[in-house]
Design a protein around this motif. Structure first.
Motif, PDB file in Angstrom:
ATOM      1  N   SER A   2       0.856  -1.196   0.000  1.00  0.00           N
ATOM      2  CA  SER A   2       0.000   0.000   0.000  1.00  0.00           C
ATOM      3  C   SER A   2       0.889   1.242   0.000  1.00  0.00           C
ATOM      4  O   SER A   2       1.980   1.234   0.569  1.00  0.00           O
ATOM      5  N   LYS A   4       1.414   5.508   0.372  1.00  0.00           N
ATOM      6  CA  LYS A   4       0.929   6.786   0.887  1.00  0.00           C
ATOM      7  C   LYS A   4       1.313   7.851  -0.153  1.00  0.00           C
ATOM      8  O   LYS A   4       2.498   8.062  -0.418  1.00  0.00           O
ATOM      9  N   ILE A   5       0.280   8.464  -0.736  1.00  0.00           N
ATOM     10  CA  ILE A   5       0.524   9.379  -1.858  1.00  0.00           C
ATOM     11  C   ILE A   5       0.009  10.775  -1.523  1.00  0.00           C
ATOM     12  O   ILE A   5      -1.098  10.929  -1.007  1.00  0.00           O
ATOM     13  N   ALA A  49      -2.234   9.371  -9.394  1.00  0.00           N
ATOM     14  CA  ALA A  49      -2.292   8.951  -7.989  1.00  0.00           C
ATOM     15  C   ALA A  49      -3.477   8.010  -7.768  1.00  0.00           C
ATOM     16  O   ALA A  49      -3.345   6.974  -7.092  1.00  0.00           O
ATOM     17  N   LEU A  50      -4.623   8.338  -8.349  1.00  0.00           N
ATOM     18  CA  LEU A  50      -5.817   7.507  -8.154  1.00  0.00           C
ATOM     19  C   LEU A  50      -5.639   6.128  -8.797  1.00  0.00           C
ATOM     20  O   LEU A  50      -6.111   5.122  -8.290  1.00  0.00           O
ATOM     21  N   LYS A  53      -3.682   4.077  -6.492  1.00  0.00           N
ATOM     22  CA  LYS A  53      -4.533   3.650  -5.384  1.00  0.00           C
ATOM     23  C   LYS A  53      -5.411   2.465  -5.818  1.00  0.00           C
ATOM     24  O   LYS A  53      -5.595   1.505  -5.062  1.00  0.00           O
ATOM     25  N   ASP A  54      -5.931   2.519  -7.048  1.00  0.00           N
ATOM     26  CA  ASP A  54      -6.735   1.412  -7.571  1.00  0.00           C
ATOM     27  C   ASP A  54      -5.928   0.112  -7.622  1.00  0.00           C
ATOM     28  O   ASP A  54      -6.427  -0.969  -7.350  1.00  0.00           O
ATOM     29  N   HIS A  56      -3.148  -0.594  -5.932  1.00  0.00           N
ATOM     30  CA  HIS A  56      -2.522  -0.989  -4.665  1.00  0.00           C
ATOM     31  C   HIS A  56      -3.505  -0.773  -3.519  1.00  0.00           C
ATOM     32  O   HIS A  56      -3.504   0.301  -2.899  1.00  0.00           O
ATOM     33  N   SER A  59      -4.017   1.892  -0.262  1.00  0.00           N
ATOM     34  CA  SER A  59      -3.261   3.126  -0.442  1.00  0.00           C
ATOM     35  C   SER A  59      -4.133   4.334  -0.120  1.00  0.00           C
ATOM     36  O   SER A  59      -5.358   4.253  -0.155  1.00  0.00           O
ATOM     37  N   SER A  60      -3.487   5.444   0.176  1.00  0.00           N
ATOM     38  CA  SER A  60      -4.251   6.669   0.436  1.00  0.00           C
ATOM     39  C   SER A  60      -3.735   7.803  -0.435  1.00  0.00           C
ATOM     40  O   SER A  60      -2.547   7.867  -0.749  1.00  0.00           O
ATOM     41  N   VAL A  61      -4.678   8.672  -0.845  1.00  0.00           N
ATOM     42  CA  VAL A  61      -4.326   9.836  -1.657  1.00  0.00           C
ATOM     43  C   VAL A  61      -4.772  11.089  -0.917  1.00  0.00           C
ATOM     44  O   VAL A  61      -5.956  11.251  -0.624  1.00  0.00           O
ATOM     45  N   ASP A  84      -8.699  10.784  -0.711  1.00  0.00           N
ATOM     46  CA  ASP A  84      -9.186  10.390   0.614  1.00  0.00           C
ATOM     47  C   ASP A  84      -9.338  11.569   1.563  1.00  0.00           C
ATOM     48  O   ASP A  84     -10.216  11.572   2.413  1.00  0.00           O
TER      49      ASP A  84
END
Lengths: 291, 340
Positions: A2, A4-5, A49-50, A53-54, A56, A59-61, A84
């Protein structure tokens, strides 16, 4: 794995529609006089970034922006499309910042957020076209950087593989995480708003956007749903040094700003008639200017 | 100490043209300030290949950094070279190309040294500055002049207190002129390991494809440029037809590129290519400063515009009031009939 972005986004005046009152006498931008939009290349950055996240799960954006309270529009727009959470850096002391003072403020906010795996922003903003903030944030956080990214191919085993534009071509590069990336307009465009997320976040606001007298509508809702409160930070909140913020922290100064008056030439005026055009073409041919 | 420095960009083992343009400007600035011009070249296997060319633009001292890993360019090693060298040399001015490399490297170096950087300058001059708020006077600062704010104004930027004063300039904006075929400058082969820690070599270039520019816009004697007023991608075909007839090249304004009428590599202006053709035919171009910055040194300017008051008309030698769709085919027809 995961990730962190953090997405760096800027609300910019729409420089395609600029009026005469667009600049202050000090030579800084009078943002209030112009329609404000999400900087186009920052939307490309959000999409990359999204996508990560899809791919992984877990993950958070987060969206990070600096600006006046109304810049929260950029954060809401990000939430509507799948981010997020958001962070608004706002303080009068940030005003008048050049790229270096801006990157200082952003880097302090990122330190406060906790170091991400990936920081990603647009290559440049349409109001300045400098492309400087990305690399300067990377330097301040001692991160590696890859600029002009057009696609993220993969992230695995702590390494990221990217495609980037270079003058006259492309390059594929591999770099270790954490890293700062800037993407250009050739990267995939941002997905549209998601109707469910619009419903969920339409009342998301930063504290400074709310009435100060306590007569706040939907007060109960804000109490029950903490995600409707956008995190808002001042210089003090990010442990910023005032001397490095805003106008005071900017090594570049605007000496002068001019509306350019073209040195008018004596022009020959012609109509679009066949006779006028033929006359011109013959004149240019005779003087060997063309042909 | 306090000299003018130019970062030379290397493609393979050759120096990019934009660096020669900046060396020419740097030589003039150094003369005006009464200091020396120094240059930096960093790459792999460049020793013996780049020195004479660089010196011929009047370079007093060239710093060569030659080591594996310095080519292809990656951000950190080149940043370390400049930052550590500048800490020793204390330059007052540093110029680099507003290329993908210069725009990656410049900001990182400026952040590291806390010095001011101005991107995409269209003119550089030396002058004084009065800081009225602080009551301070500064002599001989670098005026960094650039269109700002989408090209609607021109701003003069100065860096009063921080050094070096850094600026990037796009390719083609300045003119390259050699000082002498063999210029007697000093060459220093620097110990790269002294400047670049091993930990800098972490970003790896796996693959690289570079194609020769698809068009010859920069060197074309005749340029037919289209703006938003051309109206569509289809109407741009008319411009290509005219360019074919006149043996010219097609260019575009930023608005036309943003609208998708034309490819990005044909954009003329501050954030695109700078051209100096003999004839510039502006079709449906209003003439934002950021566009004019890229074509103002053209010989003859012909403007075709439905708006008789379009700003570009003021710098045009011929103003044709009419639509591109109507006028351009007439020009093609008339040229075919009257040439040869």
């Amino acid at each position: 794995m995961s990730l962190k972005i953090v997405v760096l986004a800027k609300q910019v005046p729409d420089t395609r529609n600029v009026g005469k009152d667009a600049m202050t006498p000090e030579g800084t931008v009078n943002r209030a006089a112009l329609p404000a939009i999400f900087n186009p290349e920052d939307l490309n950055a959000l999409e990359q970034a999204l996508r990560l996240k899809d791919e992984h799960p877990g993950s958070s954006v987060s969206i990070l922006t600096m600006g006046p309270p109304r810049a929260t529009d950029v954060i809401r727009e990000g939430l509507f499309r799948g981010a997020d959470n958001g962070y608004l850096l706002t303080d009068r002391a940030f005003a008048g910042a050049d790229t270096l003072a801006t990157s200082y403020a952003l880097s302090m906010a990122i330190r406060k957020m906790g170091m991400p795996d990936i920081i990603i922003g647009g290559r440049q903003a349409i109001d300045g076209d400098t492309a400087q903030v990305g690399p300067q944030v990377a330097q301040k956080l001692d991160l590696n950087q890859v600029t002009y990214v057009t696609a993220i191919e993969s992230v695995k085993d702590g390494k990221i593989t990217l495609v980037r534009s270079i003058d006259g071509g492309i390059e594929r590069v591999e770099a270790p995480l954490p890293i700062l990336l800037t993407v250009n307009g050739n990267a995939a465009p941002c997905r549209p708003r998601n109707a469910k997320l619009v419903m969920k976040y339409k009342r998301a606001t930063a504290p400074m956007e709310r009435p100060a007298d306590g007569q706040m509508p939907y007060a109960e809702e804000y109490e029950k749903k903490p995600y409707l409160t956008v995190t808002q930070w001042s210089v003090a909140d990010v442990d910023g040094d005032l001397a490095q913020c805003g106008l005071a922290g900017s090594p570049t100064k605007v000496k002068a700003v001019q509306n350019i008056v073209f040195k008018a030439k004596e022009s020959k005026r012609l109509t679009g008639s066949e006779a006028d055009i033929e006359g011109l073409v013959k004149e240019l041919l005779e003087s060997h200017t063309i042909g | 100490m306090n000299n003018v420095f130019v970062y030379c960009e290397i493609d393979g083992v050759a120096v990019e043209e934009v660096s020669f343009e900046l060396l020419t400007k740097g030589r003039k600035l150094a003369n005006q300030l009464g200091v020396q011009l120094e240059a930096i070249a960093a790459g792999s296997g460049i020793t013996g290949k780049v020195e004479k060319d660089i010196l011929s633009y009047g370079v007093d001292k060239l710093h060569v950094f030659d080591a594996p890993g310095l080519y292809p360019y990656t951000s950190k090693p080149h940043t370390s070279i400049l930052v550590n060298l500048f800490k020793e040399e204390q330059p007052q001015i540093c110029l680099m190309g507003a290329t993908v490399i210069g725009r990656d490297l410049g900001p990182r170096v400026s952040s590291s040294l806390t010095s001011g950087l101005t991107a995409d300058c269209t003119a550089l001059e030396i002058g004084d500055y009065d800081d009225k708020k602080q009551g301070k006077h500064y002599d001989n600062l670098l005026y960094q002049i650039r269109p700002a704010f989408g090209g609607n104004i021109v701003a003069t930027i100065v860096n009063p207190d921080n050094r070096p004063q850094m600026a990037t300039v796009r390719s083609g904006v300045m003119k390259a002129e050699k000082v002498a075929e063999y210029y007697n400058g000093e060459i220093v082969y620097e110990d790269v390991a002294k400047y670049v820690p091993d930990t800098d070599y972490v970003v790896r270039v796996i693959e690289r494809h570079v194609e020769k520019a698809k068009n010859n816009l920069k060197g074309a004697p005749i340029v037919i440029a289209g703006g938003y007023g051309v109206g569509s991608k289809e109407n741009f075909d008319l411009l290509y037809q005219l360019a074919d007839e006149l043996h010219g090249e097609v260019g575009a304004s930023r608005a036309a590129v943003d609208a998708g009428f034309c490819e990005h590599d044909r954009q003329i202006g501050q954030t695109g290519v700078t051209v100096r053709p003999k004839v510039y035919i502006a079709c449906g171009i209003s003439g934002a400063i950021q566009h004019v910055a890229g074509m103002k040194e053209s010989g003859i300017v012909i403007s075709i515009n439905t708006d008789p008051e379009a700003p570009i008309n003021q710098i045009a030698d011929y103003v044709i009031t009419g639509s591109v769709e109507d006028v351009v085919p007439k020009m093609i027809k008339s040229y075919k009939e009257n040439s040869k």
